[in-house]
Structure formats: structure tokens, C-alpha cells
Scaffold this motif. Structure first.
Motif, PDB file in Angstrom:
ATOM      1  N   ILE A 835     -74.632  50.067  13.422  1.00 59.36           N
ATOM      2  CA  ILE A 835     -73.285  50.607  13.633  1.00 59.36           C
ATOM      3  C   ILE A 835     -73.393  52.130  13.609  1.00 59.36           C
ATOM      4  CG2 ILE A 835     -70.901  50.630  12.861  1.00 59.36           C
ATOM      5  CD1 ILE A 835     -71.908  47.856  13.631  1.00 59.36           C
ATOM      6  N   THR A 877     -71.927  53.258   7.920  1.00 59.76           N
ATOM      7  CA  THR A 877     -71.190  52.814   9.099  1.00 59.76           C
ATOM      8  C   THR A 877     -70.025  53.731   9.466  1.00 59.76           C
ATOM      9  OG1 THR A 877     -69.826  51.375   7.691  1.00 59.76           O
ATOM     10  CG2 THR A 877     -71.783  50.394   8.729  1.00 59.76           C
ATOM     11  N   THR A 920     -65.200  50.270   8.491  1.00 57.71           N
ATOM     12  CA  THR A 920     -65.112  50.648   9.907  1.00 57.71           C
ATOM     13  C   THR A 920     -64.305  51.929  10.135  1.00 57.71           C
ATOM     14  OG1 THR A 920     -63.162  49.237  10.180  1.00 57.71           O
ATOM     15  CG2 THR A 920     -65.311  48.247  10.643  1.00 57.71           C
ATOM     16  N   ALA A 936     -64.034  45.779   8.444  1.00 58.30           N
ATOM     17  CA  ALA A 936     -64.144  44.702   9.425  1.00 58.30           C
ATOM     18  C   ALA A 936     -63.418  43.454   8.948  1.00 58.30           C
ATOM     19  CB  ALA A 936     -65.622  44.392   9.696  1.00 58.30           C
ATOM     20  N   GLU A 969     -63.401  45.538  14.340  1.00 60.32           N
ATOM     21  CA  GLU A 969     -63.277  46.960  14.064  1.00 60.32           C
ATOM     22  C   GLU A 969     -61.818  47.295  13.769  1.00 60.32           C
ATOM     23  OE1 GLU A 969     -65.607  49.596  14.294  1.00 60.32           O
ATOM     24  OE2 GLU A 969     -67.230  48.136  14.432  1.00 60.32           O
TER      25      GLU A 969
END
Length: 1111
Positions: A835, A877, A920, A936, A969
Motif C-alpha cells: 500500500i 500505509t 487508509t 479498511a 479504502e
């Protein structure tokens, strides 16, 4: 000082050293601040010449400059104190304690008490931390070793520890070459000329034909002595061998290209040995305002002090290092020239009476507020050249005033306007009148101006007002003839503070903040300047304005430089820059008239220029040059001391005229702005409703959002309450029926209907995972799935005078001369499953990035990897910088945690757990002091940034009949008001009130479009750009989530039925409200803008009675 002048100083230093002018050498080192002679400094420390030690250091740094500087001075003064104790000289020790060490008590009172207690010991070595203290000589040696490390790590000494590599007697050589050249130009050069003076150019009068010798070998000044220059400094060299990277992040923060000693910690000042971390003396958090380091080659290198606000934290990420220059681009603030100033008169606005004050709207920069001597206040739309609103002097409630004021108003019903000012977000404006009264109006867009507050502020004249933001509550600061400054709640009108102490009428106020400390400068007609904190403890400083003038003060746009301009009773005017820390005039600007017809008014723009209305013209100065840069006559017709006011971007300039009007001057960018909005209906601004007791947004905020027709309102969240959307019934907008609405959605299907540009790319294609515009607006940075970054830069040219990203001109895919690329660490990483994430520094100089491996820090100019840290697992991420402290980074992880990482000390400060799946999205609100995270797991969590406690959470929901993906996402982004939150999920777009954890509106995609792939606010937060898996892009109105324009893939993507290409990520331009870029699944990047004929993406929904039509 130019780089050549700087080099001349080095030549003079070498010459003085060769001529054995030792004291003069060190005096010039100190006064120029260009070279810190470590060997000389070592001699002073070794000999215990403490006064000279501090005097020499003062040429390069002061105690308060940063943590490194503070620790340097502390260690020196502590050593001096211990030596006095060791000699049993208690009187001297007490003097040092009071004069030298007392300054540190404000930062660590316990440490100061511990130092004081040493006076009670027969031998301070009885203190455990000082038990290893030896004799004086060895202690000085140990201390110097630590001081050397601190100095080498201190960014204020960057490029000042290495003397340039010069051939001996370089200055003599240059003079010889010059004389030889002059000799060659003689009509009748002599074979052996006799040079007796350097004060005049050389000429030969003897008529012979002898030729001059080579300028290199003919030493006309006599033989060049072989005297050793400055001592070699390799032992003290700041730079490590190429390729050496700092072991910890504190290295690149102190100096991007340097690896300082890991032991040179700037954060620990203790009683014991210099590297003892037991006792800590901490400074306040880093300032929130912009910062910059000045490079040695800058045209405006300052001598010692931090130039324009160098970082308070020596180990900070260089948030505002001078803008990175690229080949073909001007460097730093030299990109601005007098040609960028607004000089062309584009319109004149008649006011009917003399203009007293003006102010541009902080967000809608074509709106100008004007106050006149008759008490009228006008609001002008410069695009339409129309007066859209007018308010005359009128008392709203006469019976609410004192009897004295009532009698005065009954005797004379008129009052002149002394000052007008917008609030920072443009939702309010204030008017100060000559008769005791202040009016506060609320602005709701267009001509909708409503009475908000009427305050009997002062006895007699109210001379000035300004908005401020103490304790996160919007206030109004006023002053007047009664010699008092008052602070009022801008929502309720309640008086919060009263500042008394001036002995003459108060002329102006200037609120500001630094390092989270809110304060107010005030000036009086007797030339006194005072400063106040928001308490009732009295004035903190007392200065005299130059010439004891009635003066007004203003900060540069970035808040780092303070200026004042005023005129005294004799008509003498003074424009100066202040050294705030010393309360002294740093720079006096020349060129103001000697006999002003009134008080000279001034303004600042672009952190670069000063403008003053004087002698019936507009005079312009470069902030770094005391001489007038240029004058702007504005086609004549100006009074002796006209009012002048720039808009926020500095592309429009308003100036009052002798015939009771206002002329509007524009630069090329200003002309383009006015043409863009010309002859269009004025769109009302979305306005935030202000509940009682709730403050307005940050000082840079746009007007807030009106979230109409909320079905329910809820009390503030308590006890970490977890709610779902079932708890709240937000306004739901389903896209499936948009076409049946009363307004028409603009459909763009052909390339001719918009401006689209695919950015040239010769790098191996890989899908674009992350995309962002540079903060300057002239570049686009992409991170591909293969961990490679690509940077496009637009060049300034005839077709791009604004030097901004545009869809009408191809940018350059930029690479440094070395040809290297910025590639993330992907060792032991499956690139397809990683990611990618990145965060760009505010000055575009550095990017922090990860693609499943270590987090890397890249220099955007050289593309070199400055450092890597935090290897997986877990892998990063998402990355986000703390808005108030550049040392703090929030790092979202693939194990669902959030790590709050302190860069300065290279450690994880705390770990936040609340999600069930990877992080995310992250977004900070400076106004609310919170961090919002998304995962997520389709969950949002709110965390306090004060103690990092979890304040609440909420899961996204979808209507009945639709399913929620198990993993998706979810991105978050704050509106400009820092209160309303945009949430982007593959199923929906939602608006969230972060104060109460209330959902306000939702917009669900059509099934035909496929999932939402990305979404973002426009730069003004008035629109939302949304991309879909079918390749289409929707433009929504942010205030009501109404679809107003749909861009079909046929309008910007080439037709190729065999390939499925769609946007993966979308980014909005930082200043162009209608421009955005998309990163595609095939690796391409496109920039899109509306067609020149349209100028915007569709039309806003029909407005009925000032309110957008509902669903």
C-alpha cells in the motif's frame, strides 16, 4: 548580501589572517556570521574566557534560537558556575546563577532549583550527577568536545564551519589580475609600471610601445608572500563522506545533507555531564507558522539571526527551506519581480466621500470592503464592477447605550468609519466608528449582510479593530481615544479582556501568535508601543515608535516578520522592520516624504514587498532592501497619503483617490482573475452557522459550510460512544435520480468541451497509486505501484506567466543531473500487495514515502534518499504531518495501529489502537485539536492530539439493499473550516461534523459507474471531485453534495475498447479552484480544467431565496 559579496568577505578574512590581524579576523567572523572558527572557539573555551566565548557565539546564535543553541549556552554557563563553586567564590557563583542561569528557569524550574542547591554543598561533587567532575582543565576539554558536536549539529551553523578552499593570497592575486588588465588597456604601457595606489585606476603616460606582461605572472603589487591561510578544518568538517546517511532522523532534520553526531541531542540539558539525559530542559512546541532556512548562496543571507523565522527546533524537518530550484527556474523568492506587482489600473469605483479604510475578503478575493468618512460601508464585486451591498451609519438599539452616548448621537446622527476588517474566515466583518460604536456584520454571500453585534466599545473615537483567535474562540480587539484596548467575544459580544496602560489615545492594534502564544501589539498617538497577553496582568513590553509617530503594525503574510509605518506630528514618516526578540528596529526603509499630508498607510504582500501611500503615489520596497524598489503612479489623481490594500494573493491592489473613489490595480494574474469572473452571476458563499460557545475556524479557513435540513442534532459525544449511521439520519442524496432534478447536470463527453493534458512520461508505466500537487502549484508528484516517484514541473513562459500547473502547456518530467530516481525501499516486499503512501513537506523540498518497505525521506531537488526508518512489519500505509509540530508524524500501519512518531528523538511516542483493519486515511484538525483516522474496516476514529486519547468512533453504513465491502479504502479530508470532514468510500461521499461526530450528508454512487476510486475537496472546499472505476469523474457542490457536472471518460481518455483505463487517484490544485489531476490505472497522469469559454465545471443548483434547492 549577494553570494559574491559573501565570497569577498572570505577573501578579506584570508588577507587579514595572512597579515596577522588576529583580533580583526575574529571580529569580522563574528560580525559577518559567515565563518565560525572552531579552533579559535576552542582556544577561548580552553582558556576559560567565558565573556569572549559568549560574545563570539552571539554572532551566530542566541540562547532562544533553538534547542541546540539553548544547550550550548547552558553548558557554557553551567561550567562557569561550577568553576566559581570549585574556587569557593560563592559571590561569583550567585552572580552567575542570577545573571546567566536564571534565564533557563522558565523552561525547567526543577533543574534551576537543583542547580541553586549546589550552593549549599561544600563540594558540588557530592551531587551524584557531578561526582565524576575532575579538574578545571579536563572539564573544559570534555565540555568543548560536546559543544563541538552540538555546533556541528546546529542548522544555524550550517555552511559556516568550513572555510572555502582558496589558494594563498587570493585577494592579492585578483588585484594583480585587475591591475594587469588595466595595464594592458593603457595606450602606451610601460615595461615596468610603478603602481603607487589602488584608489585610482592605473594608466601609463610614457609613450612607448612596450607590451604588458601576462596578468597571471606579473605581480604589480609586488611578490605574493607565502603565508599560510586559515588552518585546515578537516577535523571540524561538518560534512561526512558522500553516501553517508545519518543513523537517526535527527540528522537530516538538523541539516538535510549532513549526519551530525548522534550524541548531540538538542533535547537534553541537565545538571550532570553534557550527554546526561537524566535532567531535561524542554522548550515549548515548535511554532505553527511557516519557517524557512536561508541558504548560504541566497541573495539575502542575513548575518546571524534566523532569517524570516528559521525553525525554532534545530532538529525540525525544514518546513520552509527556500523553495527548491530546478534547472530553468528562478531560485527562491527571486521568482518574484516588480513586474509581478499590480500596476495597471483596471477600474475606478466611486464612493461618494473620502475613503478611510479598505479590506479584501480573505477567501473571495474579488470582494472589497470600503469604509468612508460619511459612515458608509460598501461591498464591491470587482469582477462585475458592481456595488453589491451598502450599510450606512445607523444605530440599531439606541436605548442600549449609555446616556452620554445617546445624547451625543441625538446631537449628531452621523459618524465616520475609522476602520473596516474581515474576520479570518470571511464570515464576519467589523466596522469601527468615530463615535464609540463598533458594528459586527455577518456575511452570507452576495448582498446578504446581516446585523450581528452592536457594541459601545469606547468613550469617544474607536480608532481601530482587528479579529483574533485566543483560546480557539474568535474575538474582536478594539482601541480608542479612551486609551484602552478591549477584547470582545465575536459570537456573543461579551467583553473578555481590558488592557489599560497607555497614556495617550490608542491608535491601532495588531493581534498575532507565535509558538501558540497569543498576544496583541498596540500603538498610541504619543509613539508608545505596548504588547499584551490575553490576561489582565498588564503590558509586557514598552517601546518607542520611530519618531514617536502614530503608527500601525503588520506582519508579513507568513507571520514571521513585523513591520510598522507611521507619521509624527511634524509630518515625518517612518517605515521600519522590527526585531521582535530585542524590541529594536532591524531595518529602516528610505524614501518616504518629509512632510506627509496625513498619516502614511501601508500594506505587505507575498512575503516580499511593502507598499505605502505617500506623496500622491504608491511606493514599493523589497522587504530585504531599504531603498525604494519602484513607484506606481496609478495614472495620477491620488491624495497626499492614499489608503492602499492588497488582496491575499497580491495580484490586486486598491488605492483611494482624491475624488472620493478607489482605483483597482491588477497584475497579469489579477487581470486573468477578473476576466474569469467577469459578467457572471455572483455565487453566494457557503456560510458556517456559528453555535453559541463554538469558535470559528482557523485563521486560514474558508467560509464554512451550511449543512441545511439536518434531520436531527445530537449532543456532544461522551464516554467514547460508538455510533452507527442508524443513530443519525443525515441528508441522503442518491445519484440514481439526479437527472430528474429541476436543474440540468452538465455532461462533458467530447475532448472539445474541456481542457485535458496527458503529462509526458518516458518512465516505465505502472499504475499511479498516489498523486499530489506541489504546494507551490507548479508541479505534480506521483507515486507508482512499482515504488518509483515521478515529478512534473511547469516552466514559466509567455504562455504561463503565473508559473502554475496548467492543462494548456506541457510540463517537464524532471530529473536531477545525476539521473537517479526517487524509489522507495521494497526489499522483502511484494510490490503488488503493498500500500504506497507519501506526505510532502510544506515547502516542496522533501517527500516522506513508503511502498511496503521502510519509510524513506527524499530530497526533492537531488532525489537523494536522505534516510530510511521504521522497517516492516508492520508496514506504513498512510503518513501525515502534525500541523503544529513538524517533529510529530502520524503513521498508519497495515496492522491497524497508528504510531505517533517523534522525529526529533527518533522514537514512537504512542501507539493508537482502535481499528480492525489497516489504516487508509489520516487527517488533522488544528482548530479542534484532533486526529481523524479511517480504516479498511470502514470505521472512523477520533483522537485528541493533546493526550492522544480516543474520543469516539463510527462505522460507515449503506442504505438497505446495498452491501458494504468487507475491506475498502476509506479516506478523510478536512474542509477549510477544519470542522467539517469529507469521507470518501467506494460506496459513498459523506460530510461529517467532527465536533459532535454527526453525519450531515451522504451521496451514493450510481451502480453503473462502478465503485468510487478517489475523491477530494477543491482548494476552496466549495467543490468535490470524485472519480469512478468506469472512468467518469463527477463534480459535486460541497455544501449540499449536488451533482453539477459529469466528465465522461470519452472527454479525456483515448478510445481503446481493448484496454480498461480509469482513475485510481485524484488531486486538486492548491490555488486553482477548477483544476485537478488524475492518476490512471495505466500509469498516465492527466490534468483537467474547464474549457476557456465555460471557466467552471457546470452550474450550481438553482438558488431559491438564498437556499439551494433541496432534493
Amino acid at each position: 548580501m549577494s553570494s559574491l559579496s559573501r565570497e569577498l568577505v572570505f577573501l578579506i578574512l584570508q588577507f587579514l589572517d595572512e597579515e596577522k590581524y588576529k583580533d580583526t579576523v575574529h571580529r569580522l567572523e563574528l560580525e559577518s556570521g559567515y565563518y565560525f572558527n572552531m579552533r579559535y572557539f576552542e582556544e577561548l573555551v580552553t582558556n576559560g574566557e567565558w565573556d569572549e566565548v559568549e560574545k563570539y557565539l552571539s554572532g551566530f546564535s542566541k540562547v532562544e534560537d533553538n534547542r541546540y543553541s539553548m544547550k550550548i549556552f547552558f553548558e557554557i554557563r553551567k561550567q562557569k558556575y561550577l568553576e566559581a563553586l570549585d574556587k569557593r567564590d560563592r559571590a561569583k557563583a550567585v552572580e552567575i546563577l542570577v545573571k546567566d542561569l536564571k534565564v533557563f528557569s522558565g523552561f525547567n524550574e526543577d533543574l534551576f532549583k537543583e542547580i541553586t542547591q549546589l550552593l549549599t554543598l561544600d563540594d558540588f561533587r557530592a551531587n551524584e550527577q557531578l561526582s565524576k567532575y575532575g579538574d578545571t582543565k579536563s572539564a573544559r576539554g570534555i565540555m568543548f568536545g560536546e559543544l563541538k558536536k552540538l555546533i556541528e549539529a546546529n542548522p544555524l551553523f550550517r555552511d559556516k564551519l568550513q572555510f572555502p578552499a582558496l589558494k594563498s593570497s587570493r585577494l592579492r592575486t585578483l588585484i594583480n589580475q585587475s591591475l594587469n588588465w588595466q595595464h594592458q588597456l593603457c595606450k602606451n604601457p610601460r615595461p615596468n609600471p610603478d603602481i603607487r595606489s589602488l584608489f585610482l585606476d592605473h594608466t601609463c603616460n610614457q609613450p612607448n610601445g612596450a607590451q604588458a606582461s601576462s596578468p597571471v605572472t606579473n605581480h604589480l603589487m609586488g611578490g605574493v608572500p607565502k603565508i599560510a591561510g586559515f588552518p585546515p578544518l578537516s577535523a571540524h568538517g561538518l560534512f561526512q563522506p558522500p553516501g553517508a546517511l545519518p543513523a537517526t532522523l535527527s540528522g537530516w532534520m538538523a541539516n538535510p545533507s549532513v549526519g551530525p553526531h548522534p550524541s548531540a541531542s538538542s533535547g537534553h540539558i541537565g545538571l550532570g555531564s553534557p550527554n546526561n539525559a537524566a535532567a531535561i530542559l524542554k522548550r515549548p512546541n515548535t511554532p505553527s507558522g511557516p519557517m524557512e532556512y536561508q541558504t548560504a548562496d541566497s541573495d539575502h543571507v542575513l548575518k546571524r539571526s534566523r532569517p524570516c523565522g528559521t525553525s525554532e527546533e534545530a532538529s525540525n524537518i525544514p518546513v520552509n527551506i527556500l523553495p527548491v530550484s530546478y534547472p530553468g527556474h528562478p531560485h527562491g523568492h527571486n521568482t518574484l519581480s516588480p513586474d509581478d506587482l499590480p500596476k495597471l489600473v483596471v477600474t475606478t469605483l466611486a464612493q461618494g466621500s473620502p475613503v478611510m479604510s479598505m479590506d479584501f475578503h480573505p477567501v473571495q478575493q474579488i470582494l472589497l470592503l470600503v469604509g468612508t468618512i460619511r459612515g458608509d460601508v460598501f461591498l464591491w464585486d470587482l469582477g462585475a464592477r458592481q456595488r453589491i451591498a451598502e450599510k450606512g451609519f445607523d444605530v440599531w438599539r439606541l436605548d442600549a447605550f449609555s446616556k452620554e452616548l445617546q445624547a451625543s448621537l441625538n446631537a449628531e446622527e452621523t459618524a465616520s468609519v475609522n476602520h473596516v476588517a474581515w474576520s479570518p474566515d470571511g464570515t464576519l466583518f467589523g466596522v469601527a466608528y468615530s463615535k464609540s460604536i463598533v458594528h459586527i456584520y455577518s456575511f452570507h454571500g452576495g448582498n446578504d449582510i446581516r446585523n450581528h453585534l452592536e457594541i459601545e466599545a469606547h468613550t469617544g473615537n474607536v480608532s481601530h479593530l482587528a479579529f483574533s483567535y485566543p483560546d480557539k474562540q474568535l474575538t474582536v480587539v478594539t482601541c480608542g481615544d479612551d486609551r484602552i484596548i478591549k477584547v470582545w467575544d465575536a459570537v456573543t459580544g461579551a467583553k473578555r479582556f481590558t488592557f489599560e496602560g497607555h497614556e495617550a489615545p490608542v491608535f491601532s492594534v495588531c493581534p498575532h501568535y507565535k509558538e501558540n502564544i497569543q498576544f496583541v501589539f498596540s500603538t498610541a498617538t504619543d509613539g508608545k508601543i505596548k504588547a499584551w497577553l490575553y490576561d489582565n496582568a498588564g503590558s509586557r513590553v514598552d517601546y518607542d515608535a520611530p519618531g514617536y509617530s502614530s503608527t500601525k503594525m503588520a506582519y508579513s503574510s507568513d507571520g514571521t516578520r513585523l513591520f510598522s509605518c507611521g507619521t509624527n506630528k511634524e509630518g515625518e514618516s517612518f517605515l521600519v522592520e522590527w526585531n521582535e526578540s530585542e524590541g529594536s528596529v532591524k531595518r529602516t526603509y528610505h524614501g518616504l516624504g518629509k512632510r506627509a499630508g496625513g498619516i502614511v498607510q501601508f500594506d505587505t504582500t507575498k512575503n516580499r514587498f511593502l507598499a505605502a501611500g505617500d506623496e500622491s503615489t504608491i511606493k514599493i520596497w523589497d522587504m530585504d532592501n531599504t531603498n525604494i524598489l519602484t513607484t506606481i503612479p496609478a495614472d495620477g489623481g491620488l491624495p497626499a497619503s492614499p489608503c492602499v490594500r492588497f488582496n491575499r494573493e497580491g495580484i490586486l491592489l486598491a488605492v483611494s483617490t482624491s475624488d472620493h473613489g478607489v482605483k483597482i490595480l491588477a497584475s497579469d494574474d489579477g487581470i486573468r482573475l477578473l476576466r474569469t469572473v467577469e459578467n457572471r452571476p455572483f455565487a453566494p458563499a457557503a456560510v458556517m452557522k456559528v453555535p453559541a460557545g463554538v469558535g470559528f475556524g482557523s485563521s486560514s479557513a474558508n467560509a464554512g459550510i451550511t449543512m441545511a435540513d439536518r434531520s436531527n442534532s445530537f449532543a456532544a459525544m461522551e464516554n467514547n460512544d460508538v455510533r452507527t449511521l442508524a443513530d443519525v439520519k443525515p441528508r441522503i442524496v442518491d445519484d440514481s435520480g439526479e437527472r430528474s432534478r429541476t436543474w440540468k447536470v452538465t455532461e462533458i463527453t467530447e475532448p472539445s468541451q474541456c481542457c485535458s493534458l496527458r503529462l509526458a512520461d518516458n518512465v516505465t508505466a505502472a499504475k499511479v497509486s498516489r498523486l499530489i500537487y506541489t504546494n507551490s502549484g507548479c508541479g505534480v508528484l506521483a507515486l507508482a505501484s512499482n515504488a518509483v516517484h515521478k515529478l512534473w514541473k511547469w516552466q514559466k513562459g509567455d504562455q504561463n506567466l503565473a508559473f502554475k500547473a496548467t492543462a494548456s502547456e506541457q510540463p517537464v518530467l524532471w530529473q536531477p543531473p545525476s539521473g537517479i530516481t526517487m524509489t522507495n525501499d521494497i526489499s522483502d516486499t511484494n510490490v503488488e500487495e503493498a500500500i504506497p503512501c507519501f506526505a510532502l513537506s510544506k515547502n516542496d523540498s522533501y517527500v516522506m514515502s513508503a511502498s511496503g518497505g521502510k519509510i524513506s525521506l527524499f530530497n526533492m531537488m537531488t532525489f537523494k534518499t536522505m534516510t530510511t526508518f521504521m522497517p516492516p512489519p508492520p508496514a506504513a500505509t498512510f503518513l501525515a504531518f502534525h500541523p503544529m509540530d513538524n517533529n510529530i508524524i502520524a503513521i498508519g500501519m497495515d496492522d491497524s495501529s497508528i504510531q505517533i512518531y517523534n522525529v526529533r528523538i527518533d522514537e514512537v511516542k504512542t501507539k493508537l489502537n482502535g481499528h480492525q483493519k489497516r489504516i487508509t486515511g489520516l487527517a488533522f484538525s488544528q482548530a479542534l485539536n484532533i486526529l481523524v483516522s479511517s480504516g479498511a474496516d470502514s470505521q472512523l476514529c477520533i483522537w485528541s492530539t493533546d493526550g492522544w486519547e480516543k474520543q469516539g468512533s463510527k462505522y460507515l453504513q449503506v442504505p438497505n439493499g446495498r452491501s458494504m465491502p468487507a475491506v475498502s479504502e476509506t479516506r478523510v479530508q478536512f474542509h477549510q473550516d477544519q470542522i467539517h470532514l469529507l469521507v470518501v468510500h467506494e460506496t459513498q461521499i459523506a460530510i461529517f461534523d467532527a465536533q459532535k461526530l454527526d453525519w450531515l450528508r451522504q451521496w451514493f454512487r450510481r451502480e453503473a459507474t462502478g465503485p468510487i476510486t478517489s475523491g477530494t475537496y477543491s482548494c476552496d472546499s466549495q467543490s468535490i471531485f470524485v472519480s469512478f472505476e468506469n472512468g467518469s469523474i463527477d463534480v459535486l457542490t460541497a455544501s449540499n453534495l449536488r451533482l453539477r457536472c459529469r466528465i465522461n471518460p470519452t472527454a479525456y481518455l483515448p478510445s481503446n475498447p481493448s484496454s480498461r483505463v480509469y482513475p485510481l487517484v485524484i488531486a486538486a490544485h492548491p490555488t486553482e479552484t477548477n483544476q485537478f489531476a488524475v492518476g490512471l490505472s495505466n500509469g498516465a497522469v492527466h490534468v483537467l480544467e474547464p474549457s476557456e469559454t465555460e471557466g467552471q465545471w457546470g452550474n450550481s443548483p438553482t438558488v431559491e431565496n438564498g437556499t439551494p434547492a433541496d432534493n
